[in-house]
Scaffold this motif. Structure first.
Motif, PDB file in Angstrom:
ATOM      1  N   LEU A 112      -2.305  -2.567   3.047  1.00 12.72           N
ATOM      2  CA  LEU A 112      -2.873  -1.780   1.951  1.00 12.72           C
ATOM      3  C   LEU A 112      -2.197  -2.085   0.616  1.00 12.72           C
ATOM      4  O   LEU A 112      -2.832  -2.014  -0.435  1.00 12.72           O
ATOM      5  CB  LEU A 112      -2.778  -0.286   2.265  1.00 12.72           C
ATOM      6  N   SER A 113      -0.932  -2.437   0.651  1.00  8.43           N
ATOM      7  CA  SER A 113      -0.227  -2.753  -0.595  1.00  8.43           C
ATOM      8  C   SER A 113      -0.790  -4.009  -1.259  1.00  8.43           C
ATOM      9  O   SER A 113      -0.570  -4.233  -2.441  1.00  8.43           O
ATOM     10  CB  SER A 113       1.274  -2.880  -0.361  1.00  8.43           C
ATOM     11  N   GLY A 114      -1.531  -4.805  -0.511  1.00  9.23           N
ATOM     12  CA  GLY A 114      -2.169  -5.995  -1.071  1.00  9.23           C
ATOM     13  C   GLY A 114      -3.514  -5.718  -1.725  1.00  9.23           C
ATOM     14  O   GLY A 114      -4.095  -6.597  -2.348  1.00  9.23           O
ATOM     15  N   GLU A 132     -15.384   1.003   4.123  1.00 12.95           N
ATOM     16  CA  GLU A 132     -15.929   2.238   3.579  1.00 12.95           C
ATOM     17  C   GLU A 132     -14.869   3.326   3.481  1.00 12.95           C
ATOM     18  O   GLU A 132     -15.166   4.453   3.086  1.00 12.95           O
ATOM     19  CB  GLU A 132     -17.110   2.723   4.423  1.00 12.95           C
ATOM     20  N   ASP A 133     -13.632   2.997   3.833  1.00 16.39           N
ATOM     21  CA  ASP A 133     -12.537   3.961   3.709  1.00 16.39           C
ATOM     22  C   ASP A 133     -12.039   3.997   2.268  1.00 16.39           C
ATOM     23  O   ASP A 133     -11.937   2.959   1.607  1.00 16.39           O
ATOM     24  CB  ASP A 133     -11.365   3.585   4.609  1.00 16.39           C
ATOM     25  N   ILE A 134     -11.711   5.186   1.797  1.00 17.52           N
ATOM     26  CA  ILE A 134     -11.196   5.380   0.445  1.00 17.52           C
ATOM     27  C   ILE A 134      -9.673   5.403   0.538  1.00 17.52           C
ATOM     28  O   ILE A 134      -9.103   6.184   1.297  1.00 17.52           O
ATOM     29  CB  ILE A 134     -11.730   6.699  -0.139  1.00 17.52           C
ATOM     30  N   VAL A 135      -9.027   4.534  -0.224  1.00 25.62           N
ATOM     31  CA  VAL A 135      -7.563   4.421  -0.183  1.00 25.62           C
ATOM     32  C   VAL A 135      -7.000   4.905  -1.513  1.00 25.62           C
ATOM     33  O   VAL A 135      -7.434   4.473  -2.577  1.00 25.62           O
ATOM     34  CB  VAL A 135      -7.120   2.962   0.078  1.00 25.62           C
ATOM     35  N   ILE A 136      -6.010   5.795  -1.404  1.00 28.14           N
ATOM     36  CA  ILE A 136      -5.361   6.403  -2.565  1.00 28.14           C
ATOM     37  C   ILE A 136      -3.861   6.233  -2.409  1.00 28.14           C
ATOM     38  O   ILE A 136      -3.338   6.315  -1.298  1.00 28.14           O
ATOM     39  CB  ILE A 136      -5.703   7.914  -2.630  1.00 28.14           C
TER      40      ILE A 136
END
Length: 141
Positions: free
Chosen positions: A104-106, A48-52
Motif C-alpha cells: 500500500l505504501s507504493g 474497488e477498496d478505498i485506501v486512506i
C-alpha cells in the motif's frame, strides 16, 4: 439511462468506481464516541477498496477498526450546474500485515493533513451508489 425521483442520473457501480478514481479527496463517515463524525481524507482506490492513510493514534484510526463506515466523494461545477456524487458503504479495517503495508505504501496516496500518517485503513466498498447532474438539468425557467 435510469433516473431517480429528482431526475438525477443513477450511476452504475462501474461508473461510480471510474468517478472515484478521478478524485483524490473524499469524506469518511464513522462513529466517534457514539456520535456520527465526518472527516475529509485523501484516498486512492486499490481495485474497488478505498485506501486512506492516517495517524495511528487518530480518532479516525481508533473509530474505523472493523466498523461499518460510509465514504463519499464528489465534484461539482456551480456555474454549469453539473456534477456527481458517489457514496460507498462497507467495513473498514486497519492494515497490520507488513507485506500489505509495504504494498500500500507504493500507491499514489497523499494524506489530507500534515503530520504522521503511518497507519493505513482500507474500506471494502460493498455498496457503491452514485448520482450525476448533467448540463441543463434543474435550471430554473
Amino acid at each position: 439511462m435510469n433516473r431517480d425521483s429528482a431526475g438525477l442520473e443513477i450511476l452504475t457501480r462501474r461508473q461510480c468506481v471510474a468517478l472515484l478514481v478521478s478524485a483524490s479527496i473524499g469524506r469518511i463517515v464513522f462513529t466517534d464516541r457514539a456520535l456520527p463524525a465526518v472527516q475529509p481524507v485523501g484516498f486512492v482506490l486499490d481495485g474497488e477498496d478505498i485506501v486512506i492513510r492516517t495517524g495511528i493514534g487518530s480518532r479516525l484510526a481508533a473509530a474505523t477498526g472493523d466498523a461499518i463506515v460510509a465514504f463519499e466523494a464528489d465534484a461539482f461545477d456551480p456555474v454549469a450546474r453539473t456534477g456527481w456524487s458517489v457514496t460507498a458503504v462497507g467495513p473498514a479495517r486497519a492494515v497490520r500485515e507488513p507485506g500489505e503495508i509495504e504494498r500500500l505504501s507504493g500507491l499514489p496516496l497523499r494524506a489530507w493533513a500534515r503530520g504522521g500518517h503511518d497507519h493505513y485503513v482500507v474500506v471494502r466498498a460493498e455498496r457503491i451508489t452514485g448520482r450525476r447532474l448533467r448540463p441543463g438539468h434543474g435550471r430554473e425557467p
